[in-house]
Write a protein that holds these residues in place. Structure first.
Motif, PDB file in Angstrom:
ATOM      1  N   LEU A   1       4.512   3.531   7.214  1.00 63.43           N
ATOM      2  CA  LEU A   1       4.408   3.511   5.755  1.00 63.43           C
ATOM      3  C   LEU A   1       3.628   4.727   5.265  1.00 63.43           C
ATOM      4  O   LEU A   1       2.772   5.262   5.962  1.00 63.43           O
ATOM      5  CB  LEU A   1       3.723   2.228   5.301  1.00 63.43           C
ATOM      6  N   SER A   2       3.919   5.148   4.052  1.00 62.07           N
ATOM      7  CA  SER A   2       3.299   6.355   3.507  1.00 62.07           C
ATOM      8  C   SER A   2       1.823   6.135   3.204  1.00 62.07           C
ATOM      9  O   SER A   2       1.368   5.013   2.957  1.00 62.07           O
ATOM     10  CB  SER A   2       4.019   6.787   2.231  1.00 62.07           C
ATOM     11  N   ALA A   3       1.089   7.228   3.216  1.00 61.77           N
ATOM     12  CA  ALA A   3      -0.336   7.168   2.886  1.00 61.77           C
ATOM     13  C   ALA A   3      -0.535   6.670   1.460  1.00 61.77           C
ATOM     14  O   ALA A   3      -1.497   5.951   1.167  1.00 61.77           O
ATOM     15  CB  ALA A   3      -0.953   8.557   3.063  1.00 61.77           C
ATOM     16  N   GLU A   4       0.381   7.048   0.564  1.00 59.54           N
ATOM     17  CA  GLU A   4       0.264   6.630  -0.832  1.00 59.54           C
ATOM     18  C   GLU A   4       0.384   5.111  -0.948  1.00 59.54           C
ATOM     19  O   GLU A   4      -0.346   4.472  -1.714  1.00 59.54           O
ATOM     20  CB  GLU A   4       1.341   7.321  -1.672  1.00 59.54           C
ATOM     21  N   ALA A   5       1.302   4.517  -0.188  1.00 61.77           N
ATOM     22  CA  ALA A   5       1.467   3.057  -0.249  1.00 61.77           C
ATOM     23  C   ALA A   5       0.254   2.341   0.323  1.00 61.77           C
ATOM     24  O   ALA A   5      -0.219   1.349  -0.239  1.00 61.77           O
ATOM     25  CB  ALA A   5       2.730   2.650   0.512  1.00 61.77           C
TER      26      ALA A   5
ATOM     27  N   PHE B   1      -3.667  14.881  -0.930  1.00 62.09           N
ATOM     28  CA  PHE B   1      -5.029  14.873  -1.458  1.00 62.09           C
ATOM     29  C   PHE B   1      -5.271  13.652  -2.350  1.00 62.09           C
ATOM     30  O   PHE B   1      -6.398  13.177  -2.472  1.00 62.09           O
ATOM     31  CB  PHE B   1      -5.273  16.165  -2.243  1.00 62.09           C
ATOM     32  N   LYS B   2      -4.198  13.148  -2.956  1.00 58.78           N
ATOM     33  CA  LYS B   2      -4.344  11.978  -3.831  1.00 58.78           C
ATOM     34  C   LYS B   2      -4.927  10.786  -3.074  1.00 58.78           C
ATOM     35  O   LYS B   2      -5.700  10.006  -3.631  1.00 58.78           O
ATOM     36  CB  LYS B   2      -2.987  11.610  -4.427  1.00 58.78           C
ATOM     37  N   VAL B   3      -4.560  10.656  -1.788  1.00 56.02           N
ATOM     38  CA  VAL B   3      -5.085   9.533  -0.997  1.00 56.02           C
ATOM     39  C   VAL B   3      -6.600   9.641  -0.877  1.00 56.02           C
ATOM     40  O   VAL B   3      -7.326   8.651  -1.024  1.00 56.02           O
ATOM     41  CB  VAL B   3      -4.437   9.516   0.400  1.00 56.02           C
TER      42      VAL B   3
ATOM     43  N   PHE C   1       0.527  -2.684  -3.253  1.00 54.78           N
ATOM     44  CA  PHE C   1       1.518  -2.579  -2.182  1.00 54.78           C
ATOM     45  C   PHE C   1       1.055  -3.345  -0.944  1.00 54.78           C
ATOM     46  O   PHE C   1       1.863  -4.012  -0.284  1.00 54.78           O
ATOM     47  CB  PHE C   1       1.785  -1.123  -1.812  1.00 54.78           C
ATOM     48  N   LYS C   2      -0.230  -3.244  -0.605  1.00 54.25           N
ATOM     49  CA  LYS C   2      -0.713  -3.945   0.580  1.00 54.25           C
ATOM     50  C   LYS C   2      -0.551  -5.460   0.419  1.00 54.25           C
ATOM     51  O   LYS C   2      -0.219  -6.168   1.374  1.00 54.25           O
ATOM     52  CB  LYS C   2      -2.172  -3.564   0.850  1.00 54.25           C
TER      53      LYS C   2
ATOM     54  N   ALA D   1       6.001   4.145  -3.707  1.00 51.75           N
ATOM     55  CA  ALA D   1       5.877   2.714  -3.418  1.00 51.75           C
ATOM     56  C   ALA D   1       7.236   2.032  -3.508  1.00 51.75           C
ATOM     57  O   ALA D   1       7.532   1.108  -2.730  1.00 51.75           O
ATOM     58  CB  ALA D   1       4.892   2.064  -4.373  1.00 51.75           C
ATOM     59  N   THR D   2       8.083   2.462  -4.431  1.00 53.14           N
ATOM     60  CA  THR D   2       9.417   1.884  -4.565  1.00 53.14           C
ATOM     61  C   THR D   2      10.233   2.115  -3.297  1.00 53.14           C
ATOM     62  O   THR D   2      10.912   1.206  -2.797  1.00 53.14           O
ATOM     63  CB  THR D   2      10.146   2.510  -5.779  1.00 53.14           C
TER      64      THR D   2
END
Length: 550
Positions: free
Chosen positions: A354-358, A127-129, A364-365, A323-324
């Motif tokens: 890659l993760s949705a968070e990244a 949901f954070k995304v 990160f992009k 992200a790490t």
């Protein structure tokens, strides 16, 4: 009226008391005065226009009774409002954690009906995304709609609570229908159809844990059990229901502790000794000898076993370490490609999910593009997979990112297409080179489901747009002829090749470790993979149906 003192009366006899006030009130006054000689209590007075709250004060006198009535309706309403506010979520109108605990305390003390009580714990996936892309106002709209949907779908059988953020609880109280069925209804209410924030439509899935109430439990213990089941649903891949089973709690606690220890060590040392990369082949179908692969992340546990990192990833997202991990996976993949540049020239691609968070993180992009530029000589082999839901939440930003990758020679794939109510007209605009079709549509080939039509439509659309199609979850030889007839370009799944360590993939691609290769590298013959059982690898993985590095 609304005046402070409604009435004050002096009555000489009991009969006069009965005449002055309603019978039940008069009897209560008389009883209080008989026992205590004076009375002071609150009374709810029913009237045609509604009820009123009265403070009744009375005392005996030498000649009868003095009675005073004070209207305290406004005070009681304010008191009720404060209690309601303390037990309900202001945004959604659902119970809050305190209100749920109050309801549970009452129900857990009713031992005769305890077998009719269960609790579901619901956590919205990623949901954070959505909040990061659309903003908190859009997120709030979804939260309100989640409560509305749950109430509408579960009706009188359930009380809804918002536990905080994107987490909810559903208190089930009743014999019918079965609580297990209601848990699945709750999931379907959220994930069964898209949410709409005009002009966009997007899917939201959820992880649901359910636990029945037990004699002797406290409200906190029942909530914890349901929450643990919800965590297990997330660990198993999200968007599903897990029922709490006795005996599982200790194993879950130990697994969770291991995950926390790994993340604490990662935060302190920035060392990734607990992680390893694996890869699953992506094989060209039909007469094609094309070969690609998708990078997967594996977690090496203290006993040396390699496992799916699903639970670890959930913990990393919660603690802001995603992200790490994504940066490490990206760097390791690019270095591996660089080491094998000449040997991998005949490969179609190596993809990285890659993760949705990244992908919702601008920093990160920027880092992603800088690393691809650094290893630009192998960029043409790199495919960045972007989940359909993430891509469609902010098509403009994803189009910019994909454009940047293409300028550097890399490509992008749209992943899980069809599972998130994609806007088909947007696929051609976003600039992807591959369409990875949700595995549910591939699985429909075996049981003759309606998903076959979706699979065929997406494949035709991809070809018309000049995009290669990839069928996920190819688990049976029986699927292969149907996929070839439809015209799907690639397949990925157990029957075509199980996840394997990187050195084994190098051998599969015709590379002998430490042997110098000529420029006339022979294109690997991968067709036999489709005709034999996938080799058993020394990798314990639980997400073979939906392989991910995340």
């Amino acid at each position: 009226g609304d005046s402070a003192s409604l009435d004050r009366a002096h009555v000489d006899t009991l009969s006069a008391l009965n005449d002055a006030f309603p019978q039940d009130l008069a009897e209560r006054i008389h009883q209080e005065l008989e026992n205590f000689e004076e009375a002071d209590f609150v009374w709810r007075l029913e009237k045609v226009s509604g009820h009123r709250w009265l403070r009744v004060q009375a005392q005996k006198t030498d000649t009868g009774h003095d009675v005073s009535l004070t209207d305290i309706t406004a005070l009681k309403q304010a008191e009720h409002h404060l209690i309601h506010e303390s037990q309900h979520d202001r945004l959604t109108g659902a119970l809050n954690r305190h209100g749920l605990e109050k309801r549970l305390e009452a129900l857990l003390n009713e031992h005769e009906t305890l077998d009719q009580v269960s609790l579901c714990y619901i956590d919205l996936d990623r949901f954070k995304v959505l909040n990061d892309v659309f903003g908190h106002q859009a997120g709030d709209t979804v939260l309100v709609d989640v409560v509305r949907r749950l109430r509408s779908r579960l009706g009188e059988h359930a009380e809804i609570a918002r536990m905080g953020g994107d987490e909810f609880a559903v208190l089930l109280n009743g014999k019918e229908p079965p609580h297990r069925l209601l848990a699945y209804r709750a999931l379907d209410a959220i994930a069964g159809r898209p949410f709409v924030i005009a002009p966009k439509r997007f899917a939201v899935t959820a992880s649901v844990g359910m636990s029945p109430a037990l004699r002797g439990q406290t409200s906190s213990q029942l909530i914890d059990r349901a929450d643990n089941a919800c965590r297990e649903a997330k660990r198993k891949g999200r968007n599903q229901v897990v029922i709490f089973q006795d005996g599982e709690q200790e194993g879950e606690r130990q697994r969770h502790q291991v995950e926390m220890d790994v993340l604490d060590r990662l935060r302190r040392t920035k060392e990734f000794r607990d992680f390893e990369l694996a890869i699953q082949p992506v094989v060209g179908l039909g007469e094609s000898n094309r070969l690609g692969g998708e990078i997967l992340l594996r977690h090496r546990t203290p006993d040396g076993t390699l496992r799916s990192p699903a639970g670890l990833i959930e913990a990393a997202i919660y603690r802001g370490e995603m992200a790490t991990i994504d940066r490490w996976v990206l760097n390791e993949t690019l270095r591996w490609l660089d080491r094998n540049e000449r040997a991998f020239r005949a490969l179609d691609f190596i993809s990285l999910n890659l993760s949705a968070e990244a992908l919702s993180d601008e920093a990160f992009k920027t880092y992603l593009l800088s690393q691809v530029r650094r290893y630009q000589q192998v960029a043409p082999k790199l495919v960045v997979e972007i989940n359909e839901t993430v891509a469609m939440q902010d098509g403009y930003m994803m189009k910019r990112l994909i454009g940047g990758l293409r300028q550097l020679g890399a490509r992008a794939a749209l992943d899980n297409v069809g599972g998130g109510f994609v806007n088909l007209s947007a696929i051609g605009e976003i600039g992807v080179a591959y369409l990875k079709i949700d595995g549910a549509f591939t699985e429909s080939l075996v049981h003759q489901g309606a998903g076959q039509a979706v699979l065929r439509t997406l494949t035709v659309l991809a070809h018309e747009l000049g995009i290669a199609s990839v069928a996920k979850s190819v688990q049976s030889d029986l699927m292969l002829p149907a996929l070839e007839r439809i015209g799907v370009d690639y397949g990925q799944g157990q029957v075509l090749g199980a996840p394997m360590p990187l050195p084994e993939f190098e051998k599969l691609a015709g590379i002998a470790a430490g042997v110098e290769h000529s420029e006339a590298f022979v294109q690997p013959q991968v067709t036999p993979l489709a005709g034999r059982k996938a080799p058993q690898q020394d990798i314990a993985h639980t997400d073979a149906l939906e392989p991910r590095h995340r």
